[in-house]
Design a protein around this motif. Structure first.
Motif, PDB file in Angstrom:
ATOM      1  N   ARG A 169      15.558  -0.762   6.703  1.00 41.77           N
ATOM      2  CA  ARG A 169      14.409  -1.407   6.258  1.00 41.77           C
ATOM      3  C   ARG A 169      14.590  -2.210   4.966  1.00 41.77           C
ATOM      4  N   VAL A 170      15.002  -1.754   3.920  1.00 46.59           N
ATOM      5  CA  VAL A 170      15.330  -2.528   2.825  1.00 46.59           C
ATOM      6  C   VAL A 170      16.336  -3.669   3.296  1.00 46.59           C
TER       7      VAL A 170
ATOM      8  N   VAL B 123       7.931  -0.985   1.094  1.00 44.88           N
ATOM      9  CA  VAL B 123       8.785  -0.537   2.169  1.00 44.88           C
ATOM     10  C   VAL B 123       8.535   1.208   2.505  1.00 44.88           C
TER      11      VAL B 123
ATOM     12  N   THR C 205       9.335   1.953  -2.591  1.00 45.85           N
ATOM     13  CA  THR C 205       9.129   2.706  -1.308  1.00 45.85           C
ATOM     14  C   THR C 205       7.835   3.727  -1.685  1.00 45.85           C
TER      15      THR C 205
ATOM     16  N   VAL D 295      20.592  -5.649  -2.488  1.00 47.87           N
ATOM     17  CA  VAL D 295      19.996  -4.794  -3.723  1.00 47.87           C
ATOM     18  C   VAL D 295      20.900  -4.701  -4.585  1.00 47.87           C
TER      19      VAL D 295
ATOM     20  N   LEU E 210      15.436  -1.614  -6.207  1.00 48.79           N
ATOM     21  CA  LEU E 210      14.806  -0.754  -5.317  1.00 48.79           C
ATOM     22  C   LEU E 210      14.468   0.373  -6.122  1.00 48.79           C
TER      23      LEU E 210
ATOM     24  N   ILE F  46      11.521  -3.877  -5.023  1.00 52.09           N
ATOM     25  CA  ILE F  46      11.089  -3.388  -3.691  1.00 52.09           C
ATOM     26  C   ILE F  46      10.654  -1.961  -3.829  1.00 52.09           C
TER      27      ILE F  46
ATOM     28  N   THR G 138      16.332   7.426  -2.335  1.00 44.89           N
ATOM     29  CA  THR G 138      16.396   6.231  -2.791  1.00 44.89           C
ATOM     30  C   THR G 138      18.133   5.879  -3.336  1.00 44.89           C
TER      31      THR G 138
END
Length: 318
Positions: free
Chosen positions: A216-217, A207, A190, A225, A164, A188, A236
């Motif tokens: 949402r993740v 996302v 943001t 993750v 992420l 992923i 994050t």
């Protein structure tokens, strides 16, 4: 071919200068004496300079500037690319006409920068620009490339990882996303709704940031993750912890969080920046240029970059 602006008289050069610390409105283009290369130094005729958040952060006020060793009058910008045009006594490995890129702390937006290539510090460095990498692109590599490389080294992603990345559409994010993908990880990223297509083009699954990020993740990655990089603040980091990521596999670059390591581009591994340049030359990593400006429009360029909503890099042409 990039058009060149009018040049100053022989022995003179243009440089962006600040007589007071503050925002973009304190930036001015001045005619100054052209610097000369001394023993152990090279002089670079700068053709392009890339902007970074640190440029305006460290010149915003006197206390922050002092932490970086800056005093008035000060210059502006760190990333540069151009041609070597003077070589001082004792220098090896560089010759007039060599294409180079690197870092010159808070003095890169100028016709000339003098570099001590033996210093090997992020604030005073020169590297040969690989063939196939244009100067505008080369001028974006140093700060963002070093920082992304340092962050990736801390979390060490691989083919079994889902990473992420917060603030993935920014200047460091474009490098971090692609380096993680090159390492084989799923990414992923943001961002805002407007950045979704941009992030997909980089290889990240977009996302939206904001409240509910962890949920949402989780929907995107029900398998979990395994690592996270926060390139903006701490949102994050908190989402990654909520998702069960161990602190040792989370890192920040713009905030300090107890237990979470912070990446610093100055501490990137030896050869990291050259590797980024090689990946660009090989077509495996691309650097989106969001906008370019002639040096006379430095205030407009700095305002755009400081707005933190550009997708990619902002470059000054000299």
């Amino acid at each position: 071919m990039q058009e060149q602006s009018d040049q100053p008289p022989a022995g003179r050069s243009r440089a962006v200068r600040l007589d007071s610390f503050g925002g973009p409105d304190v930036l001015d283009v001045r005619e100054v004496p052209a610097p000369q290369a001394g023993p152990g130094q090279i002089r670079v005729r700068v053709t392009a300079a890339g902007l970074n958040p640190m440029d305006w952060i460290m010149t915003a006020d006197a206390n922050t500037a002092a932490r970086f060793g800056l005093s008035l009058p000060a210059g502006f910008g760190t990333d540069y690319a151009g041609l070597v045009d003077q070589v001082g006594d004792g220098v090896t490995g560089f010759a007039p006409g060599d294409r180079v890129f690197g870092g010159a702390l808070s003095r890169a937006v100028a016709d000339f920068v003098v570099i001590d290539p033996a210093s090997e510090t992020a604030a005073n460095e020169a590297h040969h620009t690989p063939g196939g990498v244009d100067d505008r692109t080369a001028a974006t590599l140093t700060i963002a490339g070093r920082t992304a490389s340092a962050a990736l080294a801390l979390v060490d992603p691989g083919p079994d990882d889902t990473v992420l990345i917060g603030g993935a559409a920014g200047g460091v994010g474009v490098f971090a996303v692609q380096l993680a993908r090159i390492a084989g990880a799923r990414v992923i990223g943001t961002g805002s709704a407007a950045s979704s297509d941009f992030l997909r083009d980089l290889g990240a699954e977009p996302v939206a940031y904001g409240d509910g990020l962890a949920d949402r993740v989780r929907s995107l990655a029900p398998g979990g993750v395994t690592a996270a990089i926060d390139l903006h603040g701490t949102e994050t980091v908190h989402a990654a912890r909520e998702l069960g990521v161990a602190d040792g596999r989370i890192c920040t670059i713009a905030a300090q969080v107890d237990g979470v390591p912070a990446a610093n581009g100055a501490n990137a591994a030896a050869g990291a920046l050259e590797e980024v340049a090689r990946l660009v030359a090989a077509g495996r990593l691309r650097v989106p240029i969001a906008a370019s400006f002639p040096v006379e429009q430095i205030r407009r360029a700095a305002e755009l970059q400081a707005g933190r909503h550009v997708h990619g890099k902002v470059v000054i042409d000299l």
